[in-house]
Scaffold this motif. Structure first.
Motif, PDB file in Angstrom:
ATOM      1  N   VAL A   1       0.818  -1.212   0.000  1.00  0.00           N
ATOM      2  CA  VAL A   1       0.000   0.000   0.000  1.00  0.00           C
ATOM      3  C   VAL A   1       0.856   1.268   0.000  1.00  0.00           C
ATOM      4  O   VAL A   1       0.532   2.237  -0.686  1.00  0.00           O
ATOM      5  N   ASP A   2       1.964   1.273   0.738  1.00  0.00           N
ATOM      6  CA  ASP A   2       2.790   2.480   0.778  1.00  0.00           C
ATOM      7  C   ASP A   2       3.458   2.747  -0.563  1.00  0.00           C
ATOM      8  O   ASP A   2       3.619   3.899  -0.965  1.00  0.00           O
ATOM      9  N   GLU A   3       3.830   1.697  -1.285  1.00  0.00           N
ATOM     10  CA  GLU A   3       4.425   1.868  -2.612  1.00  0.00           C
ATOM     11  C   GLU A   3       3.409   2.457  -3.583  1.00  0.00           C
ATOM     12  O   GLU A   3       3.724   3.397  -4.334  1.00  0.00           O
ATOM     13  N   ALA A   4       2.194   1.923  -3.574  1.00  0.00           N
ATOM     14  CA  ALA A   4       1.154   2.428  -4.473  1.00  0.00           C
ATOM     15  C   ALA A   4       0.767   3.861  -4.106  1.00  0.00           C
ATOM     16  O   ALA A   4       0.594   4.700  -4.986  1.00  0.00           O
ATOM     17  N   ALA A   5       0.643   4.137  -2.827  1.00  0.00           N
ATOM     18  CA  ALA A   5       0.278   5.489  -2.393  1.00  0.00           C
ATOM     19  C   ALA A   5       1.325   6.502  -2.850  1.00  0.00           C
ATOM     20  O   ALA A   5       0.981   7.591  -3.309  1.00  0.00           O
ATOM     21  N   GLU A   6       2.589   6.137  -2.768  1.00  0.00           N
ATOM     22  CA  GLU A   6       3.650   7.040  -3.209  1.00  0.00           C
ATOM     23  C   GLU A   6       3.555   7.311  -4.704  1.00  0.00           C
ATOM     24  O   GLU A   6       3.666   8.452  -5.153  1.00  0.00           O
TER      25      GLU A   6
END
Length: 64
Positions: A52-57
Motif C-alpha cells: 500500500v505504501d508503494e502504491a500510495a507514493e
C-alpha cells in the motif's frame, strides 16, 4: 479528485492483503469510477505487485 477518495480506495484494496497487483488496482479504480487522471497514473505503473505504501507514493495518496 479528492485525496480522501484515493485514500479510501487504497485502504479498501489492501484490506487484509499485503500486496495487490497493478491490474487489480486498475480494475477496482475503474469499478469505483475514479477520475481519468488517476486511471492514467495507474496504467503507467509497472506491472507487478505493490504494498500500500508503494502504491500510495506512486499515485499521490497518503494511505499506508
Amino acid at each position: 479528485m479528492s485525496q480522501q477518495r484515493l485514500d479510501d480506495l487504497l485502504d479498501d484494496l489492501w484490506s487484509g492483503q499485503e500486496r495487490v497487483t497493478q491490474a487489480e488496482i486498475h480494475r477496482r479504480a475503474v469499478a469505483a469510477d475514479m477520475p481519468a487522471d488517476l486511471l492514467t497514473r495507474i496504467t503507467a505503473m509497472p506491472e507487478g505487485e505493490y504494498a500500500v505504501d508503494e502504491a500510495a507514493e506512486l499515485l499521490g495518496g497518503t494511505a499506508g
